[in-house]
Design a protein around this motif. Structure first.
Motif, short mmCIF file in Angstrom:
data_model
loop_
_atom_site.label_atom_id
_atom_site.label_comp_id
_atom_site.label_asym_id
_atom_site.label_seq_id
_atom_site.Cartn_x
_atom_site.Cartn_y
_atom_site.Cartn_z
N ILE A 22 0.86 -1.19 0.00
CA ILE A 22 0.00 0.00 0.00
C ILE A 22 0.89 1.24 0.00
O ILE A 22 1.83 1.36 0.81
CB ILE A 22 -0.92 0.03 1.24
CG1 ILE A 22 -1.80 -1.24 1.27
CG2 ILE A 22 -1.78 1.28 1.25
CD1 ILE A 22 -2.67 -1.33 2.51
N PHE A 23 0.61 2.16 -0.93
CA PHE A 23 1.29 3.45 -0.99
C PHE A 23 0.39 4.48 -0.33
O PHE A 23 -0.81 4.58 -0.64
CB PHE A 23 1.60 3.84 -2.43
CG PHE A 23 2.65 2.96 -3.06
CD1 PHE A 23 3.99 3.29 -2.96
CD2 PHE A 23 2.28 1.82 -3.76
CE1 PHE A 23 4.95 2.49 -3.55
CE2 PHE A 23 3.25 1.02 -4.33
CZ PHE A 23 4.60 1.33 -4.24
N LEU A 24 0.98 5.27 0.59
CA LEU A 24 0.22 6.23 1.40
C LEU A 24 0.86 7.61 1.30
O LEU A 24 2.07 7.74 1.04
CB LEU A 24 0.21 5.79 2.87
CG LEU A 24 -0.22 4.35 3.19
CD1 LEU A 24 0.23 3.98 4.58
CD2 LEU A 24 -1.73 4.23 3.06
N ASP A 25 0.04 8.63 1.56
CA ASP A 25 0.63 9.94 1.76
C ASP A 25 0.96 10.08 3.24
O ASP A 25 0.72 9.18 4.03
CB ASP A 25 -0.30 11.05 1.27
CG ASP A 25 -1.64 11.06 2.01
OD1 ASP A 25 -1.72 10.43 3.12
OD2 ASP A 25 -2.60 11.64 1.51
N TYR A 26 1.54 11.19 3.62
CA TYR A 26 1.98 11.34 5.01
C TYR A 26 0.81 11.41 5.98
O TYR A 26 1.00 11.23 7.19
CB TYR A 26 2.85 12.60 5.15
CG TYR A 26 4.21 12.42 4.52
CD1 TYR A 26 5.03 11.35 4.91
CD2 TYR A 26 4.68 13.30 3.55
CE1 TYR A 26 6.28 11.18 4.33
CE2 TYR A 26 5.93 13.14 2.97
CZ TYR A 26 6.72 12.07 3.37
OH TYR A 26 7.96 11.90 2.81
N ALA A 27 -0.39 11.64 5.49
CA ALA A 27 -1.56 11.68 6.37
C ALA A 27 -2.18 10.30 6.54
O ALA A 27 -3.14 10.13 7.29
CB ALA A 27 -2.60 12.64 5.81
N GLY A 28 -1.65 9.30 5.80
CA GLY A 28 -2.17 7.95 5.93
C GLY A 28 -3.30 7.64 4.99
O GLY A 28 -4.05 6.67 5.20
N VAL A 29 -3.46 8.44 3.91
CA VAL A 29 -4.49 8.21 2.92
C VAL A 29 -3.91 7.32 1.81
O VAL A 29 -2.79 7.55 1.35
CB VAL A 29 -5.03 9.52 2.35
CG1 VAL A 29 -6.07 9.24 1.25
CG2 VAL A 29 -5.64 10.37 3.45
N ILE A 30 -4.69 6.33 1.41
CA ILE A 30 -4.21 5.36 0.42
C ILE A 30 -4.19 6.01 -0.96
O ILE A 30 -5.18 6.60 -1.41
CB ILE A 30 -5.12 4.11 0.39
CG1 ILE A 30 -5.07 3.40 1.74
CG2 ILE A 30 -4.71 3.15 -0.72
CD1 ILE A 30 -6.04 2.24 1.87
N ARG A 31 -3.04 5.88 -1.67
CA ARG A 31 -2.91 6.38 -3.02
C ARG A 31 -2.89 5.23 -4.04
O ARG A 31 -3.33 5.41 -5.18
CB ARG A 31 -1.62 7.19 -3.17
CG ARG A 31 -1.59 8.45 -2.34
CD ARG A 31 -0.29 9.19 -2.54
NE ARG A 31 -0.25 10.47 -1.81
CZ ARG A 31 0.79 11.27 -1.79
NH1 ARG A 31 1.90 10.93 -2.46
NH2 ARG A 31 0.76 12.41 -1.11
N ARG A 32 -2.40 4.08 -3.59
CA ARG A 32 -2.32 2.93 -4.50
C ARG A 32 -2.14 1.66 -3.66
O ARG A 32 -1.53 1.71 -2.59
CB ARG A 32 -1.13 3.10 -5.45
CG ARG A 32 -1.04 2.07 -6.55
CD ARG A 32 0.09 2.43 -7.48
NE ARG A 32 0.24 1.48 -8.55
CZ ARG A 32 1.19 1.54 -9.48
NH1 ARG A 32 2.09 2.52 -9.43
NH2 ARG A 32 1.27 0.64 -10.42
N ASP A 70 5.06 6.79 13.02
CA ASP A 70 6.45 6.38 13.21
C ASP A 70 7.22 6.40 11.89
O ASP A 70 8.38 6.85 11.83
CB ASP A 70 6.51 4.96 13.81
CG ASP A 70 6.03 4.94 15.25
OD1 ASP A 70 5.93 6.01 15.86
OD2 ASP A 70 5.74 3.82 15.77
N ALA A 71 6.58 5.92 10.83
CA ALA A 71 7.27 5.90 9.53
C ALA A 71 7.54 7.31 9.02
O ALA A 71 8.58 7.58 8.43
CB ALA A 71 6.43 5.11 8.52
N ARG A 72 6.60 8.23 9.24
CA ARG A 72 6.78 9.61 8.78
C ARG A 72 7.85 10.32 9.58
O ARG A 72 8.70 11.03 9.02
CB ARG A 72 5.44 10.37 8.91
CG ARG A 72 5.51 11.81 8.39
CD ARG A 72 4.19 12.53 8.62
NE ARG A 72 3.89 12.63 10.05
CZ ARG A 72 2.82 12.10 10.64
NH1 ARG A 72 1.92 11.42 9.91
NH2 ARG A 72 2.63 12.21 11.95
N ASP A 73 7.88 10.08 10.89
CA ASP A 73 8.81 10.82 11.74
C ASP A 73 10.19 10.16 11.81
O ASP A 73 11.21 10.86 11.85
CB ASP A 73 8.24 10.96 13.14
CG ASP A 73 6.92 11.73 13.15
OD1 ASP A 73 6.69 12.51 12.20
OD2 ASP A 73 6.13 11.54 14.09
#
Length: 466
Positions: A22-32, A70-73
């Protein structure tokens, strides 16, 4: 590297073989999102644009949000387990971790299905529960066994097959062996053969040997305890965690004590001498050591002095053959079931006899007792032989008029009817004696009588039961 390059690289190298990507943006919204072939085809387009936390069960949404943070920070997150809800409604336990791709590429979350692990864990729990139930059942059975074993009035002893050491015994058996004060535990581990009389050890071992060879053995009389009381001992074999065991059951008997044996021995000799059937005692080589008057009459000898130390084969129709078979069978089995042979007297008379025998031991006996019963009166009369021959001759004329199987069955019926008629003639119509003579049960005889139309007087027979 942008997200398309990362996705392409992972697809080419098949790195770590993720089940869900799953590909996400930094807000945790699914892009793909993409699935591996290990998971049945699902259309994941409906996930695009939705928060990832909305696609899992509610109790796992906080774990996913923590994973995204955690992944973003930090650039990479720890592993989290959630129940993933797919568009079709299917739910699978998935373990995710997320990695920051850098710049504006967002995050990538990869997940591995834990379904196999979950199933194994469930099976392990079920197996543990089953083992626990079996354990308590076993404890319950053992408790019942101990209660029955200890409270039984019958003496029971368990012996190890190797060495005959006492494995266990109940209080009743402890009293039989003369240890009422020390209790059963004082005898555990001791050699049971040491509790026997020297003269009875061979008999005891012969019984166990027969049990091992044939699966069963008749009971024997043993004198046990300080008072040497007489007990009937029966043995059987069972398996246990400690190995194979002998189970001995001891039953009190009113058998003659050692002090009374001479009187009973004299009485037995008198009774055997008065038997109308011949009786002979030989050694293991077939040499005669004792006879009764009825046997002297069969072999036409005036006194016993003429037969003592003589081979029994001297008076049998086939010297050596019958005696050899008899002695070999006795040495192997201890007994010989009735079979027909012929005695030839000193004056030329020949007598058809039924012979049965038994040795004083089950194996390699030193003394053999043989009973000879004159069965000449049972032999079919000539007119009956001619009648049977006529019946069979009639069947011969039917060859080619029916199948062989039918002819054989009819011949068997003719022979069966003939022998039943002969037996009824010998017993003067007594159905019970006829059944014994033919080796049948009374009910089987009545069925055959009815089959051949010979049951007119069956209801008046004293042995008849409807």
């Amino acid at each position: 590297m942008n997200r398309d390059q990362v996705y392409t690289s992972m697809s080419m190298t098949n790195l770590a073989q993720p089940d869900v990507t799953i590909f996400l943006d930094y807000a945790g919204v699914i892009r793909r999102a993409a699935l591996s072939p290990a998971i049945p085809a699902e259309v994941l387009d409906t996930w695009v644009g939705r928060p990832w936390t909305d696609t899992v069960e509610s109790f796992g949404s906080e774990s996913l949000q923590s994973l995204v943070d955690d992944a973003r920070d930090l650039g990479v997150s720890a592993f989290r387990q959630v129940n993933q809800i797919f568009p079709s409604g299917m739910r699978l336990p998935i373990e995710y971790t997320a990695v920051r791709l850098g710049e504006d590429a967002g995050l990538i979350a990869i997940g591995r299905s834990l379904q196999a692990v979950t199933e194994l864990q469930s099976r392990l729990v079920e197996a543990q529960q089953t083992m626990e139930r079996d354990y308590w059942k076993l404890r319950e059975v053992e408790t019942r066994y101990r209660l029955l074993f200890g409270s039984s009035s019958d003496a029971v002893i368990l012996l190890r097959v190797n060495g005959l050491a006492i494995q266990d015994l109940n209080p009743a058996a402890s009293r039989v062996l003369g240890r009422p004060t020390g209790g059963p535990r004082s005898l555990v581990g001791k050699d049971f053969a040491g509790e026997l009389l020297d003269s009875e050890r061979d008999v005891f071992h012969a019984m166990l040997q027969r049990l091992a060879d044939q699966g069963s053995a008749p009971g024997i009389l043993l004198h046990l305890g300080a008072q040497r009381a007489t007990w009937m001992v029966r043995a059987s074999r069972l398996a246990s965690e400690a190995g194979s065991l002998y189970l001995l059951q001891l039953t009190a008997t009113q058998a003659v004590s050692a002090s009374e044996q001479p009187v009973d021995g004299e009485l037995t000799d008198v009774l055997i001498e008065r038997l109308p059937d011949g009786f002979v005692v030989t050694d293991r080589d077939g040499l005669i050591r004792w006879v009764n008057p009825a046997f002297l009459d069969l072999v036409q000898m005036p006194s016993s002095s003429g037969v003592m130390q003589q081979s029994l084969g001297r008076w049998l129709d086939r010297p050596g053959a019958d005696v050899g078979v008899l002695l070999a069978t006795i040495a192997r089995l201890g007994v010989v079931r009735p079979f027909l042979t012929r005695l030839r007297g000193e004056l030329g008379a020949e007598t058809e006899v039924e012979l049965s025998a038994a040795g004083d031991l089950d194996n390699e006996p030193t003394s053999i007792g043989i009973l000879f019963r004159d069965v000449g009166r049972r032999l079919p009369r000539r007119d009956n032989d001619e009648r049977l021959g006529g019946r069979l001759a009639a069947l011969t004329g039917r060859i080619g008029k029916g199948p062989l199987r039918a002819l054989v069955e009819e011949a068997v019926s003719v022979l069966e009817q003939h022998y039943i008629e002969e037996a009824l003639d010998i017993t003067r119509g007594n159905r019970t004696a006829t059944a014994d003579l033919l080796g049948l049960s009374r009910q089987s005889l009545y069925v055959k009588l009815k089959r051949y139309g010979m049951d007119q007087d069956t209801s008046t027979d004293p042995g008849y039961r409807a």
